[in-house]
Design a protein around this motif. Structure first.
Motif, PDB file in Angstrom:
ATOM      1  N   GLY A   1     -44.346   9.501  19.249  1.00 46.07           N
ATOM      2  CA  GLY A   1     -42.930   9.737  19.013  1.00 46.07           C
ATOM      3  C   GLY A   1     -42.291   8.704  18.117  1.00 46.07           C
ATOM      4  O   GLY A   1     -41.933   8.985  16.971  1.00 46.07           O
ATOM      5  N   VAL A   2     -42.190   7.474  18.600  1.00 42.00           N
ATOM      6  CA  VAL A   2     -41.447   6.437  17.884  1.00 42.00           C
ATOM      7  C   VAL A   2     -42.096   6.089  16.537  1.00 42.00           C
ATOM      8  O   VAL A   2     -41.418   6.044  15.513  1.00 42.00           O
ATOM      9  CB  VAL A   2     -41.325   5.169  18.758  1.00 42.00           C
ATOM     10  N   LEU A   3     -43.404   5.828  16.541  1.00 40.38           N
ATOM     11  CA  LEU A   3     -44.061   5.426  15.294  1.00 40.38           C
ATOM     12  C   LEU A   3     -44.073   6.543  14.252  1.00 40.38           C
ATOM     13  O   LEU A   3     -43.708   6.310  13.089  1.00 40.38           O
ATOM     14  CB  LEU A   3     -45.483   4.931  15.580  1.00 40.38           C
ATOM     15  N   PRO A   4     -44.466   7.781  14.602  1.00 35.67           N
ATOM     16  CA  PRO A   4     -44.372   8.861  13.603  1.00 35.67           C
ATOM     17  C   PRO A   4     -42.946   9.093  13.110  1.00 35.67           C
ATOM     18  O   PRO A   4     -42.748   9.451  11.940  1.00 35.67           O
ATOM     19  CB  PRO A   4     -44.903  10.084  14.352  1.00 35.67           C
ATOM     20  N   LEU A   5     -41.970   8.893  13.992  1.00 35.97           N
ATOM     21  CA  LEU A   5     -40.574   9.080  13.568  1.00 35.97           C
ATOM     22  C   LEU A   5     -40.213   8.088  12.471  1.00 35.97           C
ATOM     23  O   LEU A   5     -39.477   8.428  11.535  1.00 35.97           O
ATOM     24  CB  LEU A   5     -39.636   8.917  14.767  1.00 35.97           C
ATOM     25  N   ALA A   6     -40.721   6.854  12.565  1.00 32.67           N
ATOM     26  CA  ALA A   6     -40.469   5.870  11.511  1.00 32.67           C
ATOM     27  C   ALA A   6     -41.018   6.351  10.181  1.00 32.67           C
ATOM     28  O   ALA A   6     -40.395   6.175   9.127  1.00 32.67           O
ATOM     29  CB  ALA A   6     -41.097   4.521  11.895  1.00 32.67           C
ATOM     30  N   VAL A   7     -42.198   6.994  10.211  1.00 35.96           N
ATOM     31  CA  VAL A   7     -42.792   7.530   8.974  1.00 35.96           C
ATOM     32  C   VAL A   7     -41.934   8.657   8.423  1.00 35.96           C
ATOM     33  O   VAL A   7     -41.616   8.707   7.226  1.00 35.96           O
ATOM     34  CB  VAL A   7     -44.225   8.032   9.239  1.00 35.96           C
ATOM     35  N   GLY A   8     -41.552   9.593   9.292  1.00 43.34           N
ATOM     36  CA  GLY A   8     -40.762  10.732   8.833  1.00 43.34           C
ATOM     37  C   GLY A   8     -39.408  10.337   8.290  1.00 43.34           C
ATOM     38  O   GLY A   8     -38.964  10.852   7.249  1.00 43.34           O
TER      39      GLY A   8
ATOM     40  N   ALA B   1     -40.956  17.733   8.960  1.00 46.86           N
ATOM     41  CA  ALA B   1     -41.976  18.209   9.898  1.00 46.86           C
ATOM     42  C   ALA B   1     -42.427  17.078  10.818  1.00 46.86           C
ATOM     43  O   ALA B   1     -42.556  17.266  12.043  1.00 46.86           O
ATOM     44  CB  ALA B   1     -43.168  18.775   9.127  1.00 46.86           C
ATOM     45  N   ILE B   2     -42.665  15.894  10.249  1.00 43.51           N
ATOM     46  CA  ILE B   2     -43.079  14.749  11.061  1.00 43.51           C
ATOM     47  C   ILE B   2     -41.977  14.372  12.053  1.00 43.51           C
ATOM     48  O   ILE B   2     -42.235  14.114  13.236  1.00 43.51           O
ATOM     49  CB  ILE B   2     -43.433  13.549  10.161  1.00 43.51           C
ATOM     50  N   CYS B   3     -40.730  14.336  11.577  1.00 46.29           N
ATOM     51  CA  CYS B   3     -39.603  13.997  12.463  1.00 46.29           C
ATOM     52  C   CYS B   3     -39.440  15.027  13.580  1.00 46.29           C
ATOM     53  O   CYS B   3     -39.110  14.671  14.724  1.00 46.29           O
ATOM     54  CB  CYS B   3     -38.315  13.896  11.660  1.00 46.29           C
TER      55      CYS B   3
ATOM     56  N   PHE C   1     -42.775   1.696   5.547  1.00 49.77           N
ATOM     57  CA  PHE C   1     -43.142   3.041   5.126  1.00 49.77           C
ATOM     58  C   PHE C   1     -42.251   3.535   3.984  1.00 49.77           C
ATOM     59  O   PHE C   1     -42.674   4.346   3.166  1.00 49.77           O
ATOM     60  CB  PHE C   1     -43.067   4.012   6.309  1.00 49.77           C
ATOM     61  N   THR C   2     -41.017   3.051   3.948  1.00 46.55           N
ATOM     62  CA  THR C   2     -40.122   3.432   2.855  1.00 46.55           C
ATOM     63  C   THR C   2     -40.682   2.987   1.507  1.00 46.55           C
ATOM     64  O   THR C   2     -40.502   3.663   0.488  1.00 46.55           O
ATOM     65  CB  THR C   2     -38.720   2.824   3.078  1.00 46.55           C
TER      66      THR C   2
END
Length: 500
Positions: free
Chosen positions: A135-142, A113-115, A91-92
């Motif tokens: 939780g975990v997957l969206p956190l990786a995006v944020g 906001a995502i985090c 995602f980076t």
């Protein structure tokens, strides 16, 4: 990243040296920040909050997956090493395109906001599927959205004269964030609070996620004070009206930029694949990945090892903090002393030192019992670790291991990226430097097997053989110097401006 940023902070433009020398010259390096616009100072503050929240989460993740969600050592290690961490790296790669499309300020808000939402889910749920998907997957995006934005913000909000010291400060602040996270990680666990909110009783690891969530929420007002379109130039601060008046077609604008970036990336790799220097750089990064795996295990393996061998309230955060403290002190010193030597040679020296350091943990604990019982051991345990009574030899061994490993890291880590830029064909320096995330990706994949090592040699229940686990880690670290030396004639490419 997030980890890759730790060592990729290098000014993009040469800064003329300050004429004054001695103490006056040293002070002058910092006084160039006098008059810096507020966005630069806010960027420093954002950096601290983001990296403290990230590091607290990183240290907590595998323990939370096992204790609160019921995953085994193997499954929690695989989820972190093979899913969450690599996803953040992928995602980076897209985050830069999103930043170009919607601007720095909006990207900051979007990532935070995502985090915030992701961490909130991780605080309140113990349902594995919900915790992972929401939780975990969206956190990786944020988290990924914050990595390139901080670097871009530091560059945009600093003048040419301020840029070098600004990037140095950003590096230092990141390590201060790591230090703060280590102390918070120990403090919250040792408090052992039993809190009940309307029947909900968060575990120690959920309480740590609450701490990271607080840092995330505080970021909203800080980001609010960033002026849209603000930019520092050598002629003074300006407001880019183009950025201020950016169109509101968020998704179409972002989608078009991401698609263009994907096409450009594919074309870049097709062009690079035909160059022998590129193939050699990939092999070089593969070996460096084995060293990165040892660095990453500090968050993904060491906490469980420390708790199981040293006790539930063992200060594993303070132990890991030795690395950050040493890097803050050593990185600029080693960089200055080794500047005239070829990067490849310095990387090999650093890799050897790192591998030697890991072998310390594979030695018999009896060898360090005398040191643990000595006056120095008692002082270290009482003053730094906060441990009273007999000090376990692993405290001494861990401190020695991290000190030696950090010396090696100070040698090799900054020079890896310099080597990548130094061997690049003229005009392709940025393309080669952009591959700097690859060692971390390799390291994450390797450290994903850490759960199997823990289950086999340091299980929660049953006989333990931690020396064997550390011997495997040490042998893995040794792959780097052995490979770099044995394949030197194939891997090494003449570096621009460096003697052979």
């Amino acid at each position: 990243m997030s980890e890759a940023v730790k060592e990729a902070i290098v000014p993009e433009e040469p800064v003329p040296p300050i004429a004054a020398g001695g103490l006056r010259g040293f002070i002058a390096k910092f006084t160039v920040l006098k008059g810096a616009q507020r966005e630069l100072w806010l960027t420093f503050l954002i950096k601290f909050f983001i990296y403290t929240a990230y590091s607290v989460t990183n240290k907590t993740m595998v323990l939370w997956l096992s204790k609160d969600l019921g995953f085994s050592d193997q499954a929690s290690g695989a989820l972190v090493g093979w899913v969450w961490a690599p996803a953040m790296t992928v995602f980076t790669l897209l985050a830069g395109s999103i930043t170009d499309a919607i601007g720095l300020r909006r990207t900051f808000f979007l990532g935070v906001a995502i985090c915030t939402v992701a961490r909130s889910v991780m605080v309140v749920t113990t349902i594995p599927s919900l915790a992972l998907a929401c939780g975990v997957l969206p956190l990786a995006v944020g988290e990924a959205l914050g990595t390139p934005v901080l670097l871009a913000a530091t560059r945009r909000y600093s003048t040419t004269a301020q840029r070098s010291i600004s990037f140095s400060i950003i590096y230092a602040i990141m390590n201060v964030g790591y230090l703060a996270a280590g102390y918070l990680f120990d403090y919250v666990r040792q408090l052992n609070l039993h809190v009940s909110l309307f029947g909900f009783e968060p575990s120690s690891y959920q309480q740590l996620f609450v701490v990271s969530l607080i840092f995330e929420i505080v970021l909203f007002p800080v980001i609010y004070f960033l002026r849209r379109g603000a930019e520092a130039t050598d002629g003074g601060p300006v407001i880019d009206e183009t950025s201020r008046n950016r169109g509101t077609s968020f998704w179409s604008e972002t989608g078009a930029t991401v698609r263009k970036s994907a096409i450009d990336t594919a074309q870049l790799f097709r062009r690079l694949m035909g160059q022998s220097a590129f193939h050699r750089l990939l092999v070089f990064f593969l070996f460096i990945g084995f060293l990165k795996a040892i660095f990453l295990q500090l968050d993904y393996v060491f906490p469980k090892f420390g708790i199981r061998e040293l006790g539930l309230n063992a200060p594993v955060g303070k132990i890991a903090n030795i690395n950050a403290i040493m890097i803050i002190i050593l990185a600029p010193i080693v960089g200055g002393l080794t500047q005239r030597f070829a990067s490849y040679r310095i990387v090999v020296i650093g890799a050897v030192i790192c591998a030697v350091g890991v072998f310390i943990m594979a030695l018999p604990t009896e060898w360090f019992q005398t040191a643990a019982s000595s006056g120095v051991g008692e002082w270290l345990g009482r003053v730094y670790f906060g441990v009273h009574g007999n000090l376990h030899p692993y405290y001494i061994m861990s401190a020695l291991y991290l000190i030696v490993f950090s010396v090696g890291e100070a040698f090799y880590s900054p020079r890896v990226y310099e080597y990548a830029a130094g061997i690049a064909p003229k005009g392709q320096e940025a393309s080669y430097a952009s591959l700097a995330y690859l060692p971390f990706l390799v390291g994450k994949i390797l450290v994903g097997a850490g759960g199997w090592l823990l289950a086999a040699f340091v299980p929660e229940h049953g006989p333990r053989h931690p020396a064997t686990m550390w011997l495997i880690f040490a042998l893995a670290a040794s792959v780097a110097p052995i490979g770099l030396v044995s394949l030197r004639r194939y891997i090494r490419v003449p570096e621009a401006g460096r003697p052979d």
